[in-house]
Structures are given as C-alpha cells and as structure tokens.
Scaffold this motif. Structure first.
Motif, PDB file in Angstrom:
ATOM      1  N   GLN A  10      47.543  45.411  46.842  1.00 12.14           N
ATOM      2  CA  GLN A  10      46.675  44.651  45.952  1.00 12.14           C
ATOM      3  C   GLN A  10      47.329  43.354  45.493  1.00 12.14           C
ATOM      4  O   GLN A  10      46.692  42.302  45.446  1.00 12.14           O
ATOM      5  CB  GLN A  10      46.282  45.505  44.748  1.00 12.14           C
ATOM      6  N   THR A  13      47.367  40.899  48.385  1.00 11.39           N
ATOM      7  CA  THR A  13      46.021  40.334  48.578  1.00 11.39           C
ATOM      8  C   THR A  13      45.725  39.278  47.539  1.00 11.39           C
ATOM      9  O   THR A  13      45.140  38.220  47.830  1.00 11.39           O
ATOM     10  CB  THR A  13      44.963  41.455  48.502  1.00 11.39           C
ATOM     11  N   LEU A  14      46.158  39.525  46.294  1.00  6.16           N
ATOM     12  CA  LEU A  14      45.922  38.575  45.213  1.00  6.16           C
ATOM     13  C   LEU A  14      46.626  37.254  45.473  1.00  6.16           C
ATOM     14  O   LEU A  14      46.091  36.181  45.180  1.00  6.16           O
ATOM     15  CB  LEU A  14      46.378  39.184  43.893  1.00  6.16           C
ATOM     16  N   ARG A  16      47.038  35.841  48.199  1.00  6.51           N
ATOM     17  CA  ARG A  16      46.392  35.104  49.290  1.00  6.51           C
ATOM     18  C   ARG A  16      44.996  34.590  48.920  1.00  6.51           C
ATOM     19  O   ARG A  16      44.361  33.911  49.726  1.00  6.51           O
ATOM     20  CB  ARG A  16      46.284  35.995  50.530  1.00  6.51           C
ATOM     21  N   ARG A  17      44.552  34.905  47.751  1.00  5.28           N
ATOM     22  CA  ARG A  17      43.209  34.484  47.339  1.00  5.28           C
ATOM     23  C   ARG A  17      43.223  33.017  46.903  1.00  5.28           C
ATOM     24  O   ARG A  17      43.943  32.629  45.983  1.00  5.28           O
ATOM     25  CB  ARG A  17      42.697  35.362  46.196  1.00  5.28           C
ATOM     26  N   HIS A  18      42.435  32.190  47.574  1.00  3.82           N
ATOM     27  CA  HIS A  18      42.416  30.758  47.291  1.00  3.82           C
ATOM     28  C   HIS A  18      41.759  30.446  45.946  1.00  3.82           C
ATOM     29  O   HIS A  18      42.062  29.428  45.328  1.00  3.82           O
ATOM     30  CB  HIS A  18      41.679  30.016  48.409  1.00  3.82           C
ATOM     31  N   ALA A  20      41.902  32.395  43.223  1.00  2.00           N
ATOM     32  CA  ALA A  20      42.590  33.020  42.091  1.00  2.00           C
ATOM     33  C   ALA A  20      43.329  31.959  41.271  1.00  2.00           C
ATOM     34  O   ALA A  20      43.844  30.980  41.822  1.00  2.00           O
ATOM     35  CB  ALA A  20      43.574  34.070  42.580  1.00  2.00           C
ATOM     36  N   GLU A  79      39.857  43.424  47.629  1.00  2.00           N
ATOM     37  CA  GLU A  79      40.459  42.379  46.810  1.00  2.00           C
ATOM     38  C   GLU A  79      40.232  42.682  45.350  1.00  2.00           C
ATOM     39  O   GLU A  79      39.091  42.763  44.894  1.00  2.00           O
ATOM     40  CB  GLU A  79      39.848  41.018  47.162  1.00  2.00           C
TER      41      GLU A  79
END
Length: 409
Positions: A10, A13-14, A16-18, A20, A79
């Motif tokens: 988790q 994944t966080l 890689r979040r554009h 966020a 996500e």
C-alpha cells in the motif's frame, strides 16, 4: 520498523500516485526507508528533509495497528486513499479562533433573505457591499469585509444577485382534455385531409423589426466567421399573420402593420377561401382575445346559417356575452369552421410556433432590412421558398405526459 506485506504494498502504491499530495508521498517514503533499516540522517538526506521530521513520522507510524499477514492478499493491489492511512495525514489543528459568532452569521444571512426595501433601501436585490453596510448599520457585527460576506453567501449557497421566472399558472380543469384533443388533431390530420377536412395551426408573430445595419457585412474567411456591423437603424415593425396546414406543412400568411380582430378574421377568411372544396376547417390556436372575438363568432354563424339575432349582445347576453361563451361557441365540433384552443400557458402546442422559430433562424436573426417594404418582401419570399423546398408535416410525438414525448420538427 517492520511492515507487513500488505502495508508495504500500500505504501509503495501511494508513492506512485501522481495525484497524491507531495507531503503524504514523502511520509510514505520515510516509512519504507525506515523498514529497510536506514538511519535517520540517511533517510533525511534521501527525502530531502530534516532529521526531526523523519523522527516524528517514524514515531507516529509506529503507533499504528499493523495489518495481519493473513489478510486478503488482493487488497494489496487496491490504491489506498489518504483517509485510509490517517497516520500519514496532518493532525487536526485548532486554527484561528472564529471572528464571528453563530448568532452574528445567522443574522447576516437573515438580512440577505429579506427584501432591501424592508430596510429602507430603494433597490431590488442585495449586493455583498450593501449587505455589509446593512449588517454594520444594524450593529449585527462591528465590522465585516465584502469578501467575508461573499464567503458566507457562498457557504450557504445563497445568490441574491440572481433571479428566475416562475409561472403561477391558473388551474384549468379542461387542460388534459384540451391536450388530448390537440394531439389527436395533429395525429389524424393527414387522414382527415384525405376526407376533405383540413387542419390549420394559426398565430401572429408581432413586432418584427426592420433593422438596417449601417455598414455591410465582412465576408467569411478561413478561421473567421462573417462579421456583422453592430449598429443599426430602425425602420419600424410589422406583424406576420400565418397559418400552417398541418397535414401538408405548407404555410399561408401576410404582413400587416397591426395585429387586431379584423386582421385575424382576414387571415381565417383567406385560408377558407383558398380551399373552396374543403368540407371542414379546424383551426388550432391559443387563447388570445382576438382569437375569440365578436367578429369571428359572427363569421362562423354566417357560415353555419345561424341567425345573428340568436347571438345576443357582447358584454350583456347570449353567445357574445363573454370571452368564455364566445370560445365555447367557436369550439363547437358541429360547425364546419371550428376553433380548437390550446390550454392556457401552452401555446407551444401550436405547431405554427415551430415554423416561427425556423423563420427567425433563417431570415430575421441575421437579416438586414432597408425598409418595412423590404422586410415584408423578404418575409413573403421566405414563405414561398419554404413551401417550395422545405414544407412537410411536422412529426408530433407529444402525448401529454411529461418526459415521454417532445414537439419536434
């Protein structure tokens, strides 16, 4: 720092979040690096922050409830929103103390919901500046800015600068019956025409302005539409009285400087005389007073061989007494010439209104008329052009039930 497989997935994944927040991504990286046994100075150098920040977020995350290793492994691919990782979010802050009390805010909103004239202001609606002035004058608040008033209005979704029309329609007990009658006439018009029974839609388009632009248009060019002169000269107005033959879609009409009882009777007589072999005439029209006039009653009575002595006196007795009694007589289905009225506030059910819309789009809106005679010539030329090239029955699908049909051409 020891992370479960799902926690690690988790957090990765966080990062890689554009979409966020940058600060949340930085905190997730701190936790992941701490799980790799990196020292606090090394983590601080990697994420480009100070050691105290790294130490704070490692300490806060260590207070979490770890996710069990035997939980659903598929959840690791989902996500996580920031709200699902509250330990990475900012802690609640007290913020600046409120400037205004709840009572003061309610009083300002109450003023906004009342009429300015109730406070001695000769205006129709509030502006933020005037609301501010009135709140201070009423001692609701010692001071407040225009911007703060706008924020209060926005927070309560109040828009005193806007208004919208609504129609206080009077009840019409015959509304549904009139709608069914008009729709039936439209749907049966072609079959009726084959029997020699014609159906017409009548109305007047008033106040058509003869506007002449003071300079010619600039022609269209690639990437640029036609440019029209803004200023114009007025040459007066005309009224167009027209009738649409429902079964065939053709239009007959003429222009007049006025729109009165005699003009409308002339339109009706013109349509009747133009079809000498028709057995019956049914005219669909709205409830304008000239559509229920004394002269129209006398015209129908002569056609039906009814003695004028039986009609009574306008305003006193008999068929001519009131507008309602005249309308009832004109709507009698036993007459060869019958007038069928749309419900009140439903003149859009009159098909000639569709044709008027076509006329506006194709002739009037971008027209340039040097005189009233020029306007009349161009309107009558379009009637002829329409009948030759465009006339066809309008497809009427409205059945009188909301959202189940529309009037379309």
């Amino acid at each position: 720092m020891i992370l479960s497989t799902q926690e690690k997935a988790q957090l990765e994944t966080l990062t890689r979040r554009h979409m966020a927040p940058r600060c949340v991504v930085q905190r997730a990286r701190i936790i992941l690096l701490a799980a790799q046994n990196m020292t606090i100075p090394a983590i601080a150098a990697t994420v480009q922050t100070c050691s105290n920040t790294v130490r704070k977020w490692i300490k806060r995350y260590a207070q979490r409830n770890p996710i069990p290793e035997n939980s659903d492994p598929q959840l690791a691919d989902v996500e996580p929103p920031v709200s699902k990782l509250p330990l990475l979010a900012d802690a609640p802050r007290s913020g600046r103390p409120d400037t205004f009390t709840v009572e003061q805010i309610c009083n300002v909103i109450a003023i906004a919901c009342e009429k300015p004239e109730d406070y001695g202001r000769p205006i129709t609606h509030w502006t933020a500046r005037e609301l501010r002035d009135e709140a201070i004058r009423q001692a609701v608040v010692p001071s407040i800015s225009v911007r703060q008033v706008n924020r209060l209005l926005s927070a309560t979704d109040l828009q005193p600068h806007r208004s919208r029309y609504w129609l206080n329609a009077k009840p019409d007990p015959q509304k549904d019956q009139k709608i069914r009658t008009v729709c039936a006439l439209y749907q049966q018009a072609q079959a009726a025409a084959a029997r020699g029974e014609l159906t017409f839609s009548l109305d007047e388009m008033t106040g058509i302005q003869a506007l002449a632009r003071i300079a010619p248009d600039h022609p269209m060019q690639p990437g640029q539409p036609v440019r029209r002169e803004f200023e114009y000269e007025r040459h007066g107005t005309l009224s167009l009285l027209a009738g649409l033959e429902v079964a065939g879609g053709k239009v007959q009409g003429f222009c007049r400087p006025t729109r009165n009882e005699a003009d409308f009777l002339e339109l009706v007589d013109t349509l009747v005389q133009a079809h000498p072999h028709a057995l019956r005439f049914t005219f669909v029209l709205d409830n304008l007073n000239t559509h229920q006039s004394e002269s129209l009653v006398r015209y129908v009575a002569r056609d039906a061989a009814i003695a004028e002595s039986l009609l009574g006196v306008k305003g006193k007795e008999g068929i001519l007494q009131t507008q309602e009694s005249r309308a009832s007589f004109l709507n009698d289905p036993t007459h060869r010439i019958r007038f069928c009225y749309t419900p009140k506030h439903a003149s859009w059910m009159n098909q000639i209104e569709i044709w008027f819309g076509i006329l506006v789009r194709k002739v009037i809106r971008r027209g340039n008329f040097a005189s009233l005679a020029d306007l009349q010539q161009k309107l009558e030329a379009f009637v002829d052009y329409f009948n030759r090239t465009m006339a066809k029955p309008f497809k009427w699908t409205y059945q009188g039930k909301p959202l189940q049909g529309i009037a379309s051409g």
